[in-house]
Design a protein around this motif. Structure first.
Motif, PDB file in Angstrom:
ATOM      1  N   VAL A 158       0.827  -1.212   0.000  1.00  0.00           N
ATOM      2  CA  VAL A 158       0.000   0.000   0.000  1.00  0.00           C
ATOM      3  C   VAL A 158       0.856   1.255   0.000  1.00  0.00           C
ATOM      4  CG1 VAL A 158      -1.652   1.338   1.367  1.00  0.00           C
ATOM      5  CG2 VAL A 158      -1.963  -1.121   1.100  1.00  0.00           C
ATOM      6  N   VAL A 159       1.954   1.222   0.748  1.00  0.00           N
ATOM      7  CA  VAL A 159       2.798   2.411   0.884  1.00  0.00           C
ATOM      8  C   VAL A 159       3.832   2.523  -0.236  1.00  0.00           C
ATOM      9  CG1 VAL A 159       4.480   3.585   2.360  1.00  0.00           C
ATOM     10  CG2 VAL A 159       2.502   2.453   3.391  1.00  0.00           C
ATOM     11  N   LEU A 160       4.498   1.398  -0.546  1.00  0.00           N
ATOM     12  CA  LEU A 160       5.664   1.456  -1.417  1.00  0.00           C
ATOM     13  C   LEU A 160       5.343   1.376  -2.910  1.00  0.00           C
ATOM     14  CD1 LEU A 160       8.219  -0.727   0.567  1.00  0.00           C
ATOM     15  CD2 LEU A 160       7.983   1.765   0.539  1.00  0.00           C
ATOM     16  N   PRO A 163      12.515   1.657  -0.238  1.00  0.00           N
ATOM     17  CA  PRO A 163      12.438   3.050   0.246  1.00  0.00           C
ATOM     18  C   PRO A 163      13.666   3.879  -0.102  1.00  0.00           C
ATOM     19  CG  PRO A 163      11.781   1.502   1.964  1.00  0.00           C
ATOM     20  CD  PRO A 163      12.358   0.680   0.852  1.00  0.00           C
ATOM     21  N   PHE A 164      14.854   3.302   0.070  1.00  0.00           N
ATOM     22  CA  PHE A 164      16.073   4.059  -0.228  1.00  0.00           C
ATOM     23  C   PHE A 164      17.249   3.106  -0.373  1.00  0.00           C
ATOM     24  CE2 PHE A 164      16.187   3.505   4.325  1.00  0.00           C
ATOM     25  CZ  PHE A 164      17.532   3.326   4.615  1.00  0.00           C
ATOM     26  N   PRO A 191       2.805   2.795  -4.772  1.00  0.00           N
ATOM     27  CA  PRO A 191       2.609   4.119  -5.387  1.00  0.00           C
ATOM     28  C   PRO A 191       3.899   4.941  -5.438  1.00  0.00           C
ATOM     29  CG  PRO A 191       0.879   3.668  -3.797  1.00  0.00           C
ATOM     30  CD  PRO A 191       1.917   2.612  -3.611  1.00  0.00           C
ATOM     31  N   LEU A 192       4.696   4.878  -4.359  1.00  0.00           N
ATOM     32  CA  LEU A 192       5.970   5.587  -4.347  1.00  0.00           C
ATOM     33  C   LEU A 192       6.914   5.001  -5.395  1.00  0.00           C
ATOM     34  CD1 LEU A 192       7.888   7.659  -3.053  1.00  0.00           C
ATOM     35  CD2 LEU A 192       8.533   5.898  -1.388  1.00  0.00           C
ATOM     36  N   GLY A 193       6.909   3.680  -5.527  1.00  0.00           N
ATOM     37  CA  GLY A 193       7.764   3.038  -6.513  1.00  0.00           C
ATOM     38  C   GLY A 193       7.415   3.426  -7.935  1.00  0.00           C
ATOM     39  N   LEU A 194       6.116   3.528  -8.226  1.00  0.00           N
ATOM     40  CA  LEU A 194       5.693   3.934  -9.564  1.00  0.00           C
ATOM     41  C   LEU A 194       6.126   5.367  -9.863  1.00  0.00           C
ATOM     42  CD1 LEU A 194       2.115   2.347  -9.677  1.00  0.00           C
ATOM     43  CD2 LEU A 194       4.175   1.574 -10.875  1.00  0.00           C
TER      44      LEU A 194
END
Length: 343
Positions: free
Chosen positions: A37-39, A269-270, A41-44
């Motif tokens: 759920v978190v990663l 994340p990083f 959308p950030l990954g896209l």
């Protein structure tokens, strides 16, 4: 892993190609759902940033080809645009901080004599300077492209050096085929001279294949044929890149396609990268008075000492292609899936 022993080094037992993430234990189902759920959308979003950066680098290459007859004008424009594109690509892959990660190597740790004069700055690779680096993935190309804007060199199957632009180097660093077919006959000295006239250094990935950061593969003598000395004509520097070795996926790219590698990197994340540089002044002192073959062996040993916990192995780049084929076949049999946590 025991089953991959055939691809390891006979003397040290180190396997240069086993991906670090295969030892990572899978999270619980609720944690995996939370991460998704978190990663995702950030990954896209990060993947879009990376794709934009690649388009930027393509346009930069086209522009610089038009400016190639004027090296003095081309070089600053190329460096500025290349720096922006590589920085954007690294940001998309999750490297949030890269500016303060450079340090000069300690000659005592490397067991070499210090230079008599003052030491150079870590990134002081002048035009025509040969920079020898270890290879772990396409992020090496992006990072050194950002810092140096160089000509890149990869050895062919027979060890002969082949020069690439940054786009060619990215394709080469992420390729499924580890070894190149023999290219146009050209020595490293000739490539360095061409780079000197173009006002840029030369980054040489002498291993010819990607590793998991645990070692430095064997170098082929033909890569350095025709080189009178590593002191000439413009000197030689060393750089060792060290990436984070924790997390579900790391920047070390030893198996899988480039697209898959980039996708999984974007979902993390990083990532972190640290570089240790040995300036050309230090290298000149270390190799002075030695024949080229002895200089080559010494510089490989020094590069290994610059990587914490790394060793020299007798495995060559040819083994990487075999390893990837074996890995893919093994994946289909589901033998290499990460172990589930015990309840």
């Amino acid at each position: 892993m025991e089953k991959f022993r055939q691809f390891g080094d006979g003397g040290t037992g180190v396997n240069p190609f086993t991906p670090l993430w295969c030892h990572h234990k899978a999270s619980s189902l609720p944690m995996r759902l939370l991460k998704a759920v978190v990663l995702v959308p950030l990954g896209l979003l990060k993947f879009c940033v990376f794709a934009t950066a690649i388009i930027w680098l393509i346009l930069t290459e086209l522009l610089c080809k038009l400016l190639s007859p004027i090296p003095l004008l081309r070089r600053p424009i190329h460096w500025f645009l290349n720096y922006a594109g590589c920085s954007m690509a690294l940001l998309g892959l999750g490297f949030w901080f890269t500016a303060g990660s450079n340090e000069v190597a300690d000659h005592r740790r490397l067991k070499i004599l210090p230079p008599k004069a003052g030491r150079q700055y870590a990134l002081d690779a002048k035009r025509g300077t040969i920079v020898l680096a270890n290879l772990q993935g396409l992020t090496d190309v992006l990072y050194l492209g950002m810092k140096l804007c160089p000509t890149f060199v990869f050895p062919a199957a027979d060890g002969s050096p082949v020069a690439f632009s940054i786009l060619g180097a990215l394709r080469r660093a992420g390729a499924r085929r580890a070894t190149l077919p023999p290219g146009k006959p050209q020595t490293l000295a000739e490539i360095a001279e061409t780079a000197r006239s173009g006002w840029c250094p030369v980054v040489v990935f002498a291993e010819g294949a990607r590793t998991n950061g645990s070692c430095v593969l064997a170098w082929k003598p033909k890569t350095f044929e025709g080189l009178e000395s590593f002191e000439k004509p413009c000197g030689t520097a060393l750089v060792a890149l060290e990436y984070n070795k924790f997390g579900a996926y790391t920047p070390h790219h030893t198996v899988g396609t480039a697209f898959r590698h980039v996708f999984w990197m974007c979902l993390q994340p990083f990532h972190t990268v640290k570089t240790v540089w040995l300036p050309s002044s230090d290298v000149a002192v270390a190799v002075r008075g030695k024949p080229v073959a002895e200089q080559t062996a010494l510089l490989r040993s020094v590069l290994v000492r610059m990587l914490p916990g790394a060793v020299e192995v007798d495995v060559s780049a040819d083994k990487h292609t075999e390893f990837m084929a074996y890995w893919d076949a093994d994946q289909k049999r589901s033998y290499t899936k990460p172990k589930e946590k015990k309840k």
